[in-house]
Design a protein around this motif. Structure first.
Motif, mmCIF file in Angstrom:
data_model
loop_
_atom_site.group_PDB
_atom_site.id
_atom_site.type_symbol
_atom_site.label_atom_id
_atom_site.label_comp_id
_atom_site.label_asym_id
_atom_site.label_seq_id
_atom_site.Cartn_x
_atom_site.Cartn_y
_atom_site.Cartn_z
ATOM 1 N N SER A 369 0.864 -1.180 0.000
ATOM 2 C CA SER A 369 0.000 0.000 0.000
ATOM 3 C C SER A 369 0.898 1.227 0.000
ATOM 4 O O SER A 369 1.538 1.542 1.002
ATOM 5 C CB SER A 369 -0.916 0.003 1.226
ATOM 6 O OG SER A 369 -1.739 1.144 1.254
ATOM 7 N N ASN A 493 -11.112 7.818 0.359
ATOM 8 C CA ASN A 493 -11.468 7.495 -1.027
ATOM 9 C C ASN A 493 -11.193 6.034 -1.382
ATOM 10 O O ASN A 493 -11.189 5.664 -2.549
ATOM 11 C CB ASN A 493 -10.721 8.403 -2.004
ATOM 12 C CG ASN A 493 -9.261 8.001 -2.171
ATOM 13 O OD1 ASN A 493 -8.652 7.452 -1.241
ATOM 14 N ND2 ASN A 493 -8.689 8.268 -3.335
ATOM 15 N N GLN A 494 -10.946 5.209 -0.352
ATOM 16 C CA GLN A 494 -10.703 3.793 -0.620
ATOM 17 C C GLN A 494 -11.210 2.953 0.546
ATOM 18 O O GLN A 494 -11.118 3.367 1.705
ATOM 19 C CB GLN A 494 -9.204 3.522 -0.834
ATOM 20 C CG GLN A 494 -8.898 2.087 -1.275
ATOM 21 C CD GLN A 494 -7.410 1.842 -1.498
ATOM 22 O OE1 GLN A 494 -6.583 2.668 -1.141
ATOM 23 N NE2 GLN A 494 -7.069 0.716 -2.085
ATOM 24 N N LYS A 496 -11.196 -1.193 2.012
ATOM 25 C CA LYS A 496 -10.702 -2.568 1.905
ATOM 26 C C LYS A 496 -11.499 -3.424 2.883
ATOM 27 O O LYS A 496 -11.666 -3.049 4.050
ATOM 28 C CB LYS A 496 -9.209 -2.654 2.221
ATOM 29 C CG LYS A 496 -8.322 -1.990 1.180
ATOM 30 C CD LYS A 496 -6.838 -2.221 1.475
ATOM 31 C CE LYS A 496 -5.970 -1.623 0.375
ATOM 32 N NZ LYS A 496 -4.528 -1.889 0.617
ATOM 33 N N SER A 531 -11.229 -4.566 -2.550
ATOM 34 C CA SER A 531 -10.682 -3.210 -2.493
ATOM 35 C C SER A 531 -11.350 -2.366 -3.561
ATOM 36 O O SER A 531 -11.543 -2.830 -4.696
ATOM 37 C CB SER A 531 -9.165 -3.230 -2.720
ATOM 38 O OG SER A 531 -8.632 -1.920 -2.687
ATOM 39 N N LYS A 532 -11.730 -1.129 -3.203
ATOM 40 C CA LYS A 532 -12.362 -0.247 -4.176
ATOM 41 C C LYS A 532 -11.954 1.199 -3.891
ATOM 42 O O LYS A 532 -11.951 1.643 -2.741
ATOM 43 C CB LYS A 532 -13.884 -0.371 -4.130
ATOM 44 C CG LYS A 532 -14.594 0.437 -5.226
ATOM 45 C CD LYS A 532 -16.083 0.187 -5.216
ATOM 46 C CE LYS A 532 -16.783 0.970 -6.336
ATOM 47 N NZ LYS A 532 -16.335 0.538 -7.677
ATOM 48 N N THR A 533 -11.597 1.902 -4.966
ATOM 49 C CA THR A 533 -11.267 3.320 -4.882
ATOM 50 C C THR A 533 -12.397 4.119 -5.543
ATOM 51 O O THR A 533 -12.948 3.688 -6.564
ATOM 52 C CB THR A 533 -9.937 3.615 -5.582
ATOM 53 O OG1 THR A 533 -8.910 2.819 -4.964
ATOM 54 C CG2 THR A 533 -9.557 5.078 -5.453
ATOM 55 N N GLU A 535 -14.424 8.421 -5.705
ATOM 56 C CA GLU A 535 -14.251 9.847 -5.499
ATOM 57 C C GLU A 535 -14.251 10.143 -4.001
ATOM 58 O O GLU A 535 -15.013 9.532 -3.247
ATOM 59 C CB GLU A 535 -15.372 10.624 -6.187
ATOM 60 C CG GLU A 535 -15.291 10.624 -7.705
ATOM 61 C CD GLU A 535 -14.013 11.265 -8.209
ATOM 62 O OE1 GLU A 535 -13.632 12.344 -7.688
ATOM 63 O OE2 GLU A 535 -13.367 10.677 -9.109
ATOM 64 N N PRO A 536 -13.393 11.052 -3.527
ATOM 65 C CA PRO A 536 -13.296 11.297 -2.081
ATOM 66 C C PRO A 536 -14.644 11.612 -1.439
ATOM 67 O O PRO A 536 -15.470 12.344 -2.002
ATOM 68 C CB PRO A 536 -12.338 12.496 -2.002
ATOM 69 C CG PRO A 536 -11.505 12.380 -3.229
ATOM 70 C CD PRO A 536 -12.424 11.863 -4.291
ATOM 71 N N PRO A 563 -7.096 9.652 0.929
ATOM 72 C CA PRO A 563 -6.446 9.864 -0.382
ATOM 73 C C PRO A 563 -4.933 10.032 -0.213
ATOM 74 O O PRO A 563 -4.468 10.646 0.763
ATOM 75 C CB PRO A 563 -7.093 11.152 -0.888
ATOM 76 C CG PRO A 563 -8.400 11.248 -0.161
ATOM 77 C CD PRO A 563 -8.147 10.649 1.194
ATOM 78 N N LYS A 564 -4.185 9.483 -1.147
ATOM 79 C CA LYS A 564 -2.730 9.599 -1.088
ATOM 80 C C LYS A 564 -2.319 11.031 -1.433
ATOM 81 O O LYS A 564 -2.859 11.651 -2.348
ATOM 82 C CB LYS A 564 -2.088 8.623 -2.068
ATOM 83 C CG LYS A 564 -2.352 7.171 -1.708
ATOM 84 C CD LYS A 564 -1.778 6.225 -2.749
ATOM 85 C CE LYS A 564 -2.093 4.782 -2.402
ATOM 86 N NZ LYS A 564 -1.608 3.833 -3.449
#
Length: 565
Positions: A369, A493-494, A496, A531-533, A535-536, A563-564
């Motif tokens: 990650s 925004n992700q 798991k 796992s899914k990304t 929009e924030p 968000p990264k």
């Protein structure tokens, strides 16, 4: 077929050993120096070092392709529920009359286990259905009265001894076939049960493991103290599990990876497919699932007992043999990071697990990650680092953390193994957890349903960063929700999610907007590595809303990531 010469020779040796052991054990017991309830330290250490074993569930029920024991109809004495199996008792109990597995080859089974990198084998000598897979003199309900006639337990003993594979036998104290079991004549059943175990421990040479499956029975139910004493007199180096009403030598988490535990031995027992006994077209675990299960188990300081169910003709499915062979090939390459190791010093997490031996620490990265893996600091200097799986690693050690970076081209989907050499022994380190990036970690959680209202399966277990704990719901539950309170409005925004048993069929992810829940994602199956990304989203309360499930949903981990930057 067992030869008379082998039986006579083995019996003579065991008989002599029994005489000597009876004298020495009685003397030791009188002086209080022999502990019959626990194995010796050296025997436990030797068992722990093996790490990987083969479990085999087999019997006449393979003719039907249904679960061993549990698919038998009729009364299940000793259980509070009134459930029963799908096969009428008069049919199930007579399957042995058609059972003729002419393609059974004990030596081939042993070769398969060794090719898989397994160091020991445990076979079902008698399951809950009461059928004996050995030539017991105490019952007619046995393999030697089937058309096959041969003693499977005896042939496996010969093959394991010849092949150098450690040998164990599963034995169920539960017996829904025996007329005296859990009746006013239960004492007669205990005499029968002890007698069968005396046969197993006397007639088949050295046995390394006795694996009970007492379904919650107490030590009194099985007269376990006297049973253990008898077993250890006959087999003084044997390891016994914790399913006969006593703690014995090790714990046995079933169909799940045990929690990190280095103060008491444990062994996960798990199926390569979904059913213990053979089932046609049963779903088999992928190579990735198999290896990562082994790594997570060993990284938690446990052993893995991995089960196959042979077919009615005695063969093990070719696809299962090939999967085990793949595991063996992997272990030939990287077994130094598994065999003879202990779990730690970094506790398992969503990122992976670690093992150690001497001054070497093996970091198994199962999920990357970001650009680097950040581990908790340890108070010993890292003097060298290398990548067993190929490539180069950049290792940076400070008082605050250990940072490991590897080019994406050198990262392996299944397991990237980094070897760290310390300036001193790793066993001097206190195991530490790896901090999670999950925004939900340690936050308040609640749920619509909790399995039997047991706090061990509460919603907090889904956000504790411990892959060995879980939020579970009651059997029969089709819809449920898990809600997390992040404490304040937080942007993510992700997501798991790790789900057990693949039961979810439809779900939605929601956040609370004022007083209403609003969807930000939907899906069907979750599985062990969802796992899914997206929009924030900025919210304080987040919910996993399960709309449809085949049975009670169970979630190992629910994580939200920022968000990264």
């Amino acid at each position: 077929m067992l030869s008379n010469n082998r039986i006579s020779y083995s019996s003579a040796i065991v008989g002599l050993a029994f005489c000597l052991l009876t004298t020495s054990c009685t003397k030791s017991a009188d002086t209080g120096t022999r502990d019959y309830l626990h194995a010796g330290t050296q025997d436990i250490q030797a068992w722990r070092q093996m790490k990987f074993g083969l479990f085999i569930h087999w019997g006449p029920v393979s003719l039907k392709g249904t679960e061993i024991g549990w698919s038998r109809g009729g009364e299940r004495r000793g259980r509070n529920d009134k459930s029963t199996g799908s096969i009428p008792v008069e049919v199930y109990d007579n399957l042995y009359k058609q059972f003729n597995p002419v393609k059974f080859d004990a030596e081939q089974w042993v070769r398969m286990a060794k090719d898989a990198g397994m160091k020991y084998l445990v076979f079902t000598s008698k399951h809950h259905d009461g059928f004996s897979m050995f030539d017991s003199k105490l019952t007619d309900y046995k393999i030697s009265n089937s058309p096959f006639k041969r003693d499977v337990v005896g042939e496996l003993a010969d093959a394991c001894h010849k092949g150098g594979l450690k040998l164990g036998y599963y034995y169920s104290p539960v017996d829904w076939y025996h007329p005296d079991y859990r009746t006013e004549n239960h004492a007669r059943y205990i005499e029968f049960m002890h007698g069968q175990l005396r046969e197993i421990c006397s007639n088949y040479g050295k046995i390394d493991i006795i694996w009970f499956d007492g379904l919650g029975g107490t030590a009194k139910d099985w007269d376990s103290e006297n049973l253990f004493k008898m077993i250890r007199k006959l087999q003084p180096n044997v390891i016994i599990n914790n399913r006969a009403g006593l703690p014995a030598d090790h714990d046995t988490p079933e169909q799940r990876i045990g929690k990190f535990q280095n103060d008491r031995p444990w062994e996960t027992c798990m199926t390569i497919c979904r059913q213990w006994a053979w089932k046609p077209n049963d779903r088999m675990k992928s190579f990735k699932q198999c290896i990562q299960t082994l790594v997570k188990t060993v990284g938690g300081d446990g052993n893995l007992l991995f089960n196959v169910g042979p077919m009615p003709d005695g063969r093990i499915e070719h696809r299962q043999v090939e999967r085990l062979k793949e595991m063996g090939a992997w272990l030939k390459e990287y077994g130094q990071s598994v065999y003879g190791t202990r779990g730690g010093p970094f506790k398992p997490g969503a990122w992976g697990a670690s093992t150690y031996k001497g001054n070497a620490v093996y970091v198994h990265v199962l999920n990357w990650s970001g650009e680097k893996l950040v581990l908790a600091p340890v108070p010993k200097k890292i003097v060298a680092g290398s990548v067993l799986t190929g490539g180069e690693a950049s290792v940076r050690q400070t008082d605050e953390a250990i940072e490991i970076s590897i080019p994406k081209t050198d990262r392996h989907e299944i397991d990237t193994i980094i070897k760290l050499e310390l300036e001193g022994p790793a066993d001097e380190l206190t195991p530490v957890g790896v901090p999670s990036a999950s925004l939900a970690h340690g936050k308040k959680a609640r749920a619509s349903n909790i399995y039997q209202k047991n706090h061990h399966y509460g919603p907090d277990k889904a956000v504790d960063d411990d892959p060995a704990t879980r939020w579970a719901t009651d059997t029969g539950t089709k819809q449920a929700w898990l809600e997390v309170d992040l404490g304040e409005a937080t942007t993510f925004n992700q997501v798991k999610i790790a789900e057990a048993y693949d039961r979810v069929r439809e779900f939605e992810l929601q956040y609370k907007n004022s007083t209403r829940w609003k969807n930000f994602a939907r899906g069907t199956k979750i599985g062990a590595d969802y796992s899914k990304t997206f929009e924030p989203v900025t919210a304080r309360q987040v919910r996993l809303n399960i709309l449809s499930s085949t049975d009670g949903p169970t979630i190992w981990e629910f994580q939200l990531l920022a968000p990264k930057k």
